[in-house]
Motif scaffolding. Structure first.
Motif, PDB file in Angstrom:
ATOM      1  N   ALA A   1      -0.008   0.396 -13.551  1.00 29.49           N
ATOM      2  CA  ALA A   1       0.371  -0.969 -13.930  1.00 29.49           C
ATOM      3  C   ALA A   1      -0.036  -1.951 -12.852  1.00 29.49           C
ATOM      4  O   ALA A   1      -0.431  -3.080 -13.148  1.00 29.49           O
ATOM      5  CB  ALA A   1       1.870  -1.036 -14.171  1.00 29.49           C
ATOM      6  N   LEU A   2       0.053  -1.521 -11.610  1.00 31.14           N
ATOM      7  CA  LEU A   2      -0.248  -2.439 -10.510  1.00 31.14           C
ATOM      8  C   LEU A   2      -1.735  -2.763 -10.445  1.00 31.14           C
ATOM      9  O   LEU A   2      -2.115  -3.849 -10.028  1.00 31.14           O
ATOM     10  CB  LEU A   2       0.188  -1.835  -9.182  1.00 31.14           C
ATOM     11  CG  LEU A   2       1.660  -1.995  -8.816  1.00 31.14           C
ATOM     12  CD1 LEU A   2       1.994  -1.161  -7.609  1.00 31.14           C
ATOM     13  CD2 LEU A   2       1.973  -3.444  -8.537  1.00 31.14           C
ATOM     14  N   ASN A   3      -2.539  -1.811 -10.829  1.00 34.60           N
ATOM     15  CA  ASN A   3      -3.979  -1.999 -10.658  1.00 34.60           C
ATOM     16  C   ASN A   3      -4.723  -2.196 -11.962  1.00 34.60           C
ATOM     17  O   ASN A   3      -5.938  -2.097 -12.004  1.00 34.60           O
ATOM     18  CB  ASN A   3      -4.569  -0.799  -9.922  1.00 34.60           C
ATOM     19  CG  ASN A   3      -4.054  -0.719  -8.523  1.00 34.60           C
ATOM     20  OD1 ASN A   3      -4.263  -1.615  -7.724  1.00 34.60           O
ATOM     21  ND2 ASN A   3      -3.323   0.336  -8.224  1.00 34.60           N
TER      22      ASN A   3
ATOM     23  N   SER B   1       2.824 -13.098  -1.819  1.00 32.08           N
ATOM     24  CA  SER B   1       2.256 -12.371  -2.952  1.00 32.08           C
ATOM     25  C   SER B   1       1.388 -11.203  -2.501  1.00 32.08           C
ATOM     26  O   SER B   1       1.171 -10.275  -3.254  1.00 32.08           O
ATOM     27  CB  SER B   1       1.443 -13.318  -3.830  1.00 32.08           C
ATOM     28  OG  SER B   1       0.223 -13.609  -3.206  1.00 32.08           O
ATOM     29  N   ILE B   2       0.889 -11.261  -1.271  1.00 30.43           N
ATOM     30  CA  ILE B   2       0.036 -10.141  -0.829  1.00 30.43           C
ATOM     31  C   ILE B   2       0.795  -9.168   0.062  1.00 30.43           C
ATOM     32  O   ILE B   2       0.200  -8.318   0.688  1.00 30.43           O
ATOM     33  CB  ILE B   2      -1.217 -10.652  -0.088  1.00 30.43           C
ATOM     34  CG1 ILE B   2      -0.826 -11.455   1.139  1.00 30.43           C
ATOM     35  CG2 ILE B   2      -2.128 -11.425  -0.990  1.00 30.43           C
ATOM     36  CD1 ILE B   2      -1.957 -11.644   2.109  1.00 30.43           C
ATOM     37  N   ARG B   3       2.092  -9.308   0.113  1.00 31.30           N
ATOM     38  CA  ARG B   3       2.818  -8.458   1.054  1.00 31.30           C
ATOM     39  C   ARG B   3       2.859  -7.015   0.615  1.00 31.30           C
ATOM     40  O   ARG B   3       2.983  -6.124   1.420  1.00 31.30           O
ATOM     41  CB  ARG B   3       4.233  -8.992   1.238  1.00 31.30           C
ATOM     42  CG  ARG B   3       5.100  -8.721   0.044  1.00 31.30           C
ATOM     43  CD  ARG B   3       6.498  -9.221   0.208  1.00 31.30           C
ATOM     44  NE  ARG B   3       7.365  -8.615  -0.777  1.00 31.30           N
ATOM     45  CZ  ARG B   3       7.436  -8.982  -2.032  1.00 31.30           C
ATOM     46  NH1 ARG B   3       6.681  -9.956  -2.473  1.00 31.30           N
ATOM     47  NH2 ARG B   3       8.236  -8.377  -2.874  1.00 31.30           N
ATOM     48  N   MET B   4       2.762  -6.784  -0.706  1.00 31.66           N
ATOM     49  CA  MET B   4       2.901  -5.424  -1.206  1.00 31.66           C
ATOM     50  C   MET B   4       1.540  -4.771  -1.312  1.00 31.66           C
ATOM     51  O   MET B   4       0.629  -5.320  -1.937  1.00 31.66           O
ATOM     52  CB  MET B   4       3.530  -5.451  -2.588  1.00 31.66           C
ATOM     53  CG  MET B   4       5.023  -5.558  -2.587  1.00 31.66           C
ATOM     54  SD  MET B   4       5.839  -4.037  -2.149  1.00 31.66           S
ATOM     55  CE  MET B   4       5.862  -3.176  -3.703  1.00 31.66           C
ATOM     56  N   PRO B   5       1.410  -3.599  -0.715  1.00 40.49           N
ATOM     57  CA  PRO B   5       0.172  -2.862  -0.955  1.00 40.49           C
ATOM     58  C   PRO B   5       0.185  -2.298  -2.365  1.00 40.49           C
ATOM     59  O   PRO B   5       1.252  -1.973  -2.894  1.00 40.49           O
ATOM     60  CB  PRO B   5       0.220  -1.761   0.085  1.00 40.49           C
ATOM     61  CG  PRO B   5       1.650  -1.601   0.414  1.00 40.49           C
ATOM     62  CD  PRO B   5       2.314  -2.918   0.179  1.00 40.49           C
ATOM     63  N   ILE B   6      -0.962  -2.220  -2.966  1.00 41.72           N
ATOM     64  CA  ILE B   6      -0.978  -1.723  -4.339  1.00 41.72           C
ATOM     65  C   ILE B   6      -1.765  -0.422  -4.466  1.00 41.72           C
ATOM     66  O   ILE B   6      -2.034   0.035  -5.560  1.00 41.72           O
ATOM     67  CB  ILE B   6      -1.563  -2.784  -5.297  1.00 41.72           C
ATOM     68  CG1 ILE B   6      -2.939  -3.243  -4.837  1.00 41.72           C
ATOM     69  CG2 ILE B   6      -0.653  -3.975  -5.411  1.00 41.72           C
ATOM     70  CD1 ILE B   6      -3.632  -4.089  -5.876  1.00 41.72           C
TER      71      ILE B   6
ATOM     72  N   GLU C   1      -1.594   5.126  -1.942  1.00 36.25           N
ATOM     73  CA  GLU C   1      -0.883   5.700  -0.798  1.00 36.25           C
ATOM     74  C   GLU C   1       0.516   5.127  -0.675  1.00 36.25           C
ATOM     75  O   GLU C   1       1.373   5.716  -0.042  1.00 36.25           O
ATOM     76  CB  GLU C   1      -1.644   5.416   0.505  1.00 36.25           C
ATOM     77  CG  GLU C   1      -2.956   6.138   0.650  1.00 36.25           C
ATOM     78  CD  GLU C   1      -4.104   5.315   0.116  1.00 36.25           C
ATOM     79  OE1 GLU C   1      -3.846   4.304  -0.569  1.00 36.25           O
ATOM     80  OE2 GLU C   1      -5.260   5.682   0.367  1.00 36.25           O
ATOM     81  N   PHE C   2       0.692   3.951  -1.254  1.00 46.98           N
ATOM     82  CA  PHE C   2       1.942   3.246  -0.984  1.00 46.98           C
ATOM     83  C   PHE C   2       2.847   3.139  -2.196  1.00 46.98           C
ATOM     84  O   PHE C   2       3.917   2.589  -2.110  1.00 46.98           O
ATOM     85  CB  PHE C   2       1.633   1.832  -0.486  1.00 46.98           C
ATOM     86  CG  PHE C   2       0.691   1.810   0.677  1.00 46.98           C
ATOM     87  CD1 PHE C   2       1.183   1.977   1.949  1.00 46.98           C
ATOM     88  CD2 PHE C   2      -0.665   1.657   0.503  1.00 46.98           C
ATOM     89  CE1 PHE C   2       0.323   1.973   3.029  1.00 46.98           C
ATOM     90  CE2 PHE C   2      -1.519   1.656   1.567  1.00 46.98           C
ATOM     91  CZ  PHE C   2      -1.032   1.817   2.839  1.00 46.98           C
ATOM     92  N   ASN C   3       2.363   3.613  -3.327  1.00 48.26           N
ATOM     93  CA  ASN C   3       3.153   3.437  -4.536  1.00 48.26           C
ATOM     94  C   ASN C   3       3.254   4.742  -5.301  1.00 48.26           C
ATOM     95  O   ASN C   3       2.335   5.560  -5.268  1.00 48.26           O
ATOM     96  CB  ASN C   3       2.513   2.380  -5.436  1.00 48.26           C
ATOM     97  CG  ASN C   3       2.672   1.002  -4.865  1.00 48.26           C
ATOM     98  OD1 ASN C   3       3.782   0.486  -4.764  1.00 48.26           O
ATOM     99  ND2 ASN C   3       1.577   0.409  -4.438  1.00 48.26           N
ATOM    100  N   PRO C   4       4.358   4.926  -5.984  1.00 46.59           N
ATOM    101  CA  PRO C   4       4.467   6.117  -6.812  1.00 46.59           C
ATOM    102  C   PRO C   4       3.458   6.071  -7.953  1.00 46.59           C
ATOM    103  O   PRO C   4       3.030   4.991  -8.382  1.00 46.59           O
ATOM    104  CB  PRO C   4       5.900   6.059  -7.343  1.00 46.59           C
ATOM    105  CG  PRO C   4       6.363   4.681  -7.110  1.00 46.59           C
ATOM    106  CD  PRO C   4       5.585   4.150  -5.976  1.00 46.59           C
TER     107      PRO C   4
ATOM    108  N   THR D   1       3.605   6.492 -10.967  1.00 43.76           N
ATOM    109  CA  THR D   1       3.957   5.794 -12.210  1.00 43.76           C
ATOM    110  C   THR D   1       3.653   4.310 -12.137  1.00 43.76           C
ATOM    111  O   THR D   1       3.442   3.670 -13.156  1.00 43.76           O
ATOM    112  CB  THR D   1       5.454   5.965 -12.501  1.00 43.76           C
ATOM    113  OG1 THR D   1       6.176   5.629 -11.328  1.00 43.76           O
ATOM    114  CG2 THR D   1       5.767   7.368 -12.922  1.00 43.76           C
ATOM    115  N   ALA D   2       3.640   3.789 -10.944  1.00 42.08           N
ATOM    116  CA  ALA D   2       3.470   2.341 -10.818  1.00 42.08           C
ATOM    117  C   ALA D   2       2.031   1.933 -10.543  1.00 42.08           C
ATOM    118  O   ALA D   2       1.666   0.784 -10.760  1.00 42.08           O
ATOM    119  CB  ALA D   2       4.355   1.801  -9.710  1.00 42.08           C
TER     120      ALA D   2
END
Lengths: 893, 533
Positions: A844-846, A827-832, A835-838, A840-841
């Motif tokens: 929602a991620l944060n 569950s923590i593998r994806m940086p949020i 720098e790491f996400n477009p 648009t995302a």
């Protein structure tokens, strides 16, 4: 003897019937016949019986008697036997076959079964009746006297007398309370059919008949009402069901909100009125004053003046001189009054006389009391005040030695204080006590109310004298009246609002009403009776019985079993209440059944739930166990590995080697090698520097080829030998590292003579436990080594040390909702981060769990129909506006 | 023969199906692994939350994959041969004939025979280069403008040069010390602690200057604070092969014993020590994906290692003094003195084969091969200066201006400096598997019970003692007073071991203190027998 008893019982019955004013008539016959039978049997069984041996002897003497006795026609043979047997004339010995004590004779049951029972029954009653008549005729005067004695009524009133002269005028007019003689003695029996006949053809007749029919079938007696505790429990259960149902309707809504990744409370909140004008436009006059003002303000003149330029307003604003004057005067007066009051207060305050103040206080309190007495409002206020004080006291415990002052005093000791302080202290305590006592007293009073109810009932049962009875009857009357009048309103909520409950209640109520009416009549008559005749204990019993209306279903102490019978008797009078009563009973029964069922269900449910929970718990524990199991092992391993001290590492290799050399034969080789190593290193370094210089030289001389292509002799040699020992060297290094982290277990050494018998040790070598221990330690080491990442990599040493500084980059324990490490790590593998996400995302991620605009008031959740099937979509809606809570709707309203 | 050089934007659109396949691939890449199996989760709430998260991740990855098309427009070039032609037969002249003028400019030789052999380093963006000649000649160049920014002589041996976080600062390992210079040649610092350094590396995310000196000591110095983070002796002798694993910033050092050790700044022991070669390790290189390492030994072998399994993937023949992986994964090795060989993973199966070769003029001793980032250029430092050749398909065609911007303005550079300082990672984040950061701490050795534990144990023991029921005894032995006494005794008994332990600790401490302040023997008799309280 038996006859007498029977007569007595019959007399009692008659008396009772008279008293009750109408009980079963038809029953009497039955009763009589059955009692006759009983008597007969009693007769047979009673009396001394011969010892078995004698009996046998007798039987041997006259076997015919026995044979006939076994015939089954008891009565005739009885008489025969009575005649024949002069020794035991009064006793009819039971046939041995019947006693079943002795199985020597053939069982005669088959004989009995041969004859239909009816056959006997046809005969028996006639016999009995005759007997009865004889009995009665034997001593009628005595019986009558007895009745007279018991009831206090003149003997004429009873049937015994009646029979002799039929035309006797009744003391009372014939009524249901006072049946005629022939009714009493049963010659003119009235059956239900008789009563029904006149009703034939009238409306409701068929229903009545049906009911009767049904009742005839229904042999189950009405059950005693359930105990209050049980009933309450049942009610609670039902209430629980109801409330559960109420609450479950919220479930999908709550679930939706819980599952929503984000809750939004960012409705376009109304900022309110932007201008004063807007606020004013909304204003509507409510109170009289406001209305008056509004009417004045909205006068057409004023409005017009406003509309034009306001100059006319001044004109309108004219005030008369009188008005101003009056106002000024009024104000002056008020001011004067105030001033005077103030002055007075000052003066009073200055007065030092204690008595004066005390009197003043007294006056004040008196006035207050008077006002309390006079004015209900004031009284209410006063009560509120007191209540508040009590509550405050209870909350703060201000007077319970909790203040700083009190504590200090206590610390110093109460004895050390002067009298005034002591007094103040005790006064405070007493104040607290008073305040709390009042609380207690209130509680007591409330509880005493309850108990007084109980007392009442107690009184009822205990009271035996006439006054009490009268009182009771009056009370009962009152109550029944109340019942008749009051509580028509049907509860709209709770258990009682359930449809079946409502129905049941209604029925019950109807029944109760009717019964109450009946009871009222009864009360009246009984009151009258009480007034007229001498009273007996039985009357109040009756009253008590009668007072048990159906309404008091919940009060078991009032409902005596006997009353049910009585009610039945009442029913025979053919009042319409009878069937409704029965219905109510039936209803109650069904209700009970239902509740019983629900009870059962409830019994099952929790267990099921528990089971489920148990499972889940188990699994959770299991998973926990899984998660935690490896930990201790590895921890142990690591401990084992790192148990070696740092000193060892630091120790000069010589020392190590020395110690090892003692144990191991192989070690000297290492020593040699390690001694070699520094040399070689030196060589290397030297050669390096050499080559460097050479290289520099070469470059300077711009002839690089020779120096680069041909390495020096030393280098060549080194290269030639390089491959020889590296591998072994490395393996040794690895071993050393492993040993350092996970030292090899010490070889078992034994001190001679310790733990052994002398001499034994030499023969057997080391004791087995030592060897075992050693083996275990070895195995442990091997296992821990196997667990290493580099266990199967011969040419790699991987450090298992994490490092203290790096520890803070890891979580010490699994964060709460997670139960498995893998899931957490996935569950923590994806940086949020951005720098790491477009772009648009990122939003929602944060997004936080709750998005709320400043100033938005979060109102309590509002019911809204959410279908359960929406649940599946719940996950998908991560779009910002979809997880909306009901705020919007509300604001729209 | 056709040569395609980088920076050629692809205009021909691919068929739809292929594109989706590609997109799928990139989505997978951006998902950074697979989601956990939610089916086995017991906690429904967590399951729901994770499902929502995963969905968001999926969306994010999708968006990133879609953006990739626009953000990464260029595709890497490569050499394409027809028929029986071999890529490694293609000479630089042939390439030069095919490429555009701009690329043509990147093929050059600088002949500086006096101060060679030269070692080289590129700045992160690949725009700047420093060249350090063994004889003390240092030059800072702007490779885009083909401009010499600064050139100076330090008049002593220069063994290595390295750029620090940007081109404004660079460090040089000189004869005795390490020096830091600014871009105009000013000596900023002299780092004496490092000693006579043979090789320098800079960890740009941690701002750590790493060096290994002649004594085999490894130094980590934080260049922002000047603090020496780590100073460890490898204990394996002198070496001049030290490389950074760009994936996890672990330093790999090759030793004369044929071993390669990997280090992090917070541990005195190597993370990994592996025996790679029979002879001394002469060169090593790390692939940017972090799990491929190339080592070259004196015994004429070049080995490719899988660092996840620590196993050899492939062994190639040849000796080399310098090796490097390009951004795209080509491996350049200076074999046989004046010959540069480039190996490529052409089949995509971790199987490196000959891709290109370039032979210098005879007698050119190659000191260093260095790929220029974001360009298809390989720079070769040698005894006669340095050369630059074209290796199609070596550099990453798309640069991220947030990471490295070759066209950086001064302002951008300044901002980036501040930003990177803010984002500086602490040294302890260097570990073999940095993806483990944030995960649950691996089980370590068991520590003794903490103070709270001891306290809790004590409490429990006392509770137990209190709870124990006494037997009912006769003759006045069960009097309340006796019972209370017995209970108190039981409690005392329960407490005793803990108190003793405490006492022991205190005594130990006192003893230590006493030992420390013990009077000399001659004065001991004057000491007070009972300490005044």
């Amino acid at each position: 003897m038996a006859e007498k008893g029977k007569g007595k019982s019959r007399g009692e019955i008659a008396q009772r019937r008279r008293r009750d004013g109408g009980e079963v008539r038809g029953k009497k016959r039955k009763n009589l016949s059955s009692s006759g039978k009983r008597k007969e049997e009693k007769k047979r069984r009673s009396g001394p019986s011969l010892p078995n041996a004698l009996k046998r002897e007798l039987e041997r003497l006259n076997p015919t008697v026995d044979g006939e006795a076994s015939d089954g026609e008891d009565e005739e043979i009885d008489s025969d036997a009575a005649v024949g047997n002069d020794v035991y004339e009064y006793e009819e010995g039971v046939a041995e076959e019947e006693t079943m004590k002795n199985k020597r004779y053939d069982p005669v049951e088959n004989y009995e079964f041969e004859l239909p029972e009816d056959f006997e029954d046809w005969k028996v009653p006639s016999d009995e009746d005759d007997d009865d008549n004889d009995d009665e005729n034997e001593d009628p005067g005595r019986h009558g006297r007895m009745l007279e004695e018991i009831t206090g009524l003149p003997a004429d009133a009873f049937g015994g007398k009646k029979k002799k002269d039929l035309i006797i005028s009744e003391a009372y007019p014939e009524s249901e309370y006072n049946p005629t003689g022939d009714i009493l003695d049963g010659s003119g029996r009235i059956s239900i059919q008789d009563l029904l006949e006149p009703l034939h053809g009238k409306s409701g007749f068929s229903k009545l008949r049906k009911d009767l029919h049904r009742m005839g079938k229904q042999t189950v007696p009405t059950l005693a009402p359930v105990a209050r505790t049980d009933q309450e429990r049942i009610e609670r259960k039902a209430a629980y069901e109801q409330s559960k149902k109420d609450i479950t309707k919220w479930e999908p809504l709550v679930k939706r909100n819980r599952e929503a990744p984000t809750l939004f409370f960012d409705e376009d909140k109304e900022l309110g009125y932007s201008t004063i004008g807007a606020i004013a436009s909304e204003f509507k006059p409510r109170t009289d004053f406001e209305k008056k003002m509004a009417s004045l303000v909205n006068q057409s003149e004023v409005v017009e003046a406003h509309k034009r330029d306001g100059a006319r307003l001044l004109e309108l604003n004219e005030v008369s001189i009188e008005d101003v004057k009056e106002r000024q005067e009024r104000l002056a007066k008020m001011r004067d009054l105030l001033f005077r009051h103030e002055m007075k207060a000052k003066r009073v305050k200055k007065i030092k006389s204690k008595t004066y103040h005390r009197l003043l206080k007294k006056d004040k309190s008196k006035a207050a009391e008077a006002s309390i007495r006079m004015d209900p409002e004031a009284a209410k206020e006063h009560a509120m005040k007191i209540e508040f004080k009590r509550a405050e006291e209870r909350m703060t415990l201000k007077h319970k030695n909790s203040s700083k002052w009190a504590k200090r005093i206590l610390k110093r000791g109460l004895d050390a204080q002067d009298d005034a302080t002591k007094a103040a202290f005790s006064e405070q305590l007493s104040q607290h006590a008073a305040l709390t006592r009042k609380i207690n007293s209130i509680k007591e009073s409330s509880s005493s109310d309850d108990s007084s109810d109980g007392d009442d009932s107690d009184d009822m049962s205990a009271g035996s004298d006439q006054e009490a009875a009268e009182k009771l009857i009056k009370k009962a009357k009152e109550k029944t009246l109340k019942v008749l009048e009051g509580d028509d309103e049907v509860p709209t909520s709770g258990v009682l609002a359930l449809p079946f409950m409502v129905r049941g209640l209604k029925k019950r109520k109807d029944a109760a009403d009717e019964e109450a009416k009946l009871a009222l009549e009864e009360y009246e008559s009984s009151l009258k009776q009480l007034g007229d005749t001498s009273k007996s204990r039985s009357s109040d019993k009756e009253a008590k019985g009668a007072s048990s209306g159906r309404r008091v279903f919940g009060a078991p102490e009032k409902v005596v079993n006997g009353t049910t019978k009585k009610e039945k008797v009442n029913n025979y009078y053919g009042d319409s209440d009878s069937e409704s009563d029965a219905e109510a009973n039936a209803d109650d029964n069904t209700l009970n059944d239902q509740t019983g069922k629900s009870l059962k269900e409830m019994d099952i449910d929790p267990s099921l739930l528990r089971e489920e929970f148990g499972f889940s718990h188990d699994s959770v524990f299991k998973s926990f166990g899984d998660a935690e199991d490896p930990e201790p092992k590895t921890a142990y391993e690591v401990a084992y590995l790192s148990s070696d001290t740092w000193k060892k590492v630091r120790k000069s290799s010589d020392a190590l080697k020395g110690s090892e050399a003692d144990l191991n034969v192989r070690k000297p080789g290492i020593v040699a090698q390690t001694e070699k190593d520094p040399e070689s290193e030196d060589d290397d370094e030297d050669s390096g520097s050499d080559s460097e210089e050479e290289m520099v030289d070469g470059i300077l001389s711009s002839g690089p080829k020779s120096t680069y292509e041909l390495p020096s002799q030393a280098e060549l040699i080194q290269r030639a030998f390089a491959g020889d020992d590296v591998e072994e060297d490395f393996i040794k290094q690895k071993e050393a590292v492993l040993d350092e982290e996970n030292p090899e277990p010490e070889k078992p050494v034994l001190l001679p003579g310790w733990g052994q018998w002398t001499g034994v040790q030499k023969k057997r070598g080391l004791p087995s436990w030592m060897l075992k221990e050693h083996e275990a330690a070895k195995q442990k080491r091997d296992e821990s080594l196997k667990k290493r990442k580099d266990a199967h990599l011969n040419n790699v040493i991987i450090s298992e040390k994490l490092g203290k500084k790096a520890e803070k980059l890891h979580t010490k324990t699994l964060p709460y909702p997670y139960t498995s490490k893998e899931v957490f790590e996935q569950s923590i593998r994806m940086p949020i981060g951005p720098e790491f996400n477009p772009v648009t995302a990122i939003g929602a991620l944060n997004r936080p769990e709750v998005v709320k605009k400043a100033g938005v008031i979060i109102k309590p959740i509002e019911y809204e129909d959410v279908s359960v099937h929406e649940r599946g979509e719940g996950h998908k809606r991560s779009a910002p506006k979809q997880g909306k809570v009901n705020g919007k709707k509300r604001s729209k309203k | 023969m056709v040569v395609k050089v980088a920076k050629v934007q692809k205009t021909k659109p691919l068929p739809a199906a292929e594109q989706t396949e590609e997109e799928k691939m990139s989505v997978k890449k951006y998902l950074r692994g697979e989601a956990a199996d939610l089916g086995e989760l017991q906690d429904k709430k967590l399951k729901g939350q994770l499902a929502v998260r995963e969905e968001l991740y999926g969306k994010s990855a999708q968006a990133a994959a879609q953006a990739e098309k626009w953000l990464m427009p260029s595709e890497g070039g490569y050499l394409e041969v027809e028929g029986i032609e071999k890529t490694w037969r293609i000479k630089q002249d042939a390439i030069a004939a095919e490429v555009d003028i701009l690329s043509l400019r990147k093929q050059f030789d600088i002949v500086l025979p006096d101060f060679g052999p030269y070692t080289l380093d590129f700045s992160l963006s690949g725009r700047y280069m420093i060249a350090g000649g063994k004889k003390g000649h240092m030059a800072l160049l702007d490779m885009k403008n083909m401009d010499l920014i600064k050139e100076f002589q330090v008049r002593e041996t220069v063994r290595d040069v390295v750029f620090l976080h940007n081109q404004k600062l660079f460090a040089a390992a000189q004869k005795k010390y390490v020096y830091m210079y600014s871009d105009n040649g000013t000596e900023m610092h002299c780092l004496k602690e490092h000693g006579a350094v043979t090789k320098l590396q800079f960890l740009n995310k941690h701002f750590l200057l790493t060096s290994i000196n002649k004594l085999g000591q490894l130094h980590y110095q934080d260049i922002t604070t000047g603090e020496m983070i780590g100073n460890y002796r490898t204990g394996l002798g002198r070496t001049d092969t030290m490389e950074v694993n760009p994936y996890n910033n672990v330093i790999g050092v090759g030793h004369s014993g044929g071993t390669v050790s990997m280090w992090k700044p917070t541990s005195a022991a190597p993370l990994v020590k592996m025996l790679c070669h029979q002879g001394p390790v002469t060169a090593m290189a790390f692939h940017s994906n972090g799990h491929l390492m190339a080592t070259a030994g004196m015994e004429r072998k070049i080995k490719l290692w899988d660092l996840r399994k620590f196993e050899v993937l492939q062994t190639l023949p040849g000796t080399t003094k310098s090796m490097q992986f390009s951004q795209k994964g080509l491996l350049a090795a200076a074999t046989g003195g004046s010959f540069v060989q480039v190996f490529g993973d052409l089949s995509g199966s971790q199987e490196y084969s000959r891709y290109m070769g370039h032979s210098m003029a005879k007698g050119y001793q190659i000191k260093k091969v260095q790929f220029r980032p974001y360009e298809d250029v390989l720079a070769i430092g040698h005894s006669q200066g340095w050369s630059s050749i074209l290796i199609p398909g070596s550099g990453e065609p798309n640069f991220d201006t947030w990471v490295a911007n070759p066209f950086e303005t001064r302002k951008q550079r300044n901002e980036k400096e501040v930003r990177s300082l803010l984002d500086k990672l602490p040294p302890e984040t260097i570990m073999l598997d940095p993806s483990k950061i944030g995960s649950v701490k691996p089980a370590t050795k068991k520590e003794g019970p903490t103070k709270q534990d001891i306290e809790a144990q004590k409490e429990a023991a006392i509770e137990d003692a209190k709870k124990t029921k006494l037997k009912k005894k006769t003759k006045g032995r069960s009097k309340p007073s006796k019972v209370t006494k017995k209970k108190q005794e039981a409690i005392m008994r329960a407490k005793k071991p803990f108190l003793e332990k405490q006492d022991e600790k205190v005594k130990k401490k006192r003893k230590r203190v006493e030992e420390e302040n013990q009077l000399p023997k001659s004065l001991q008799r004057f000491a007070r027998k009972v300490p005044a309280s």
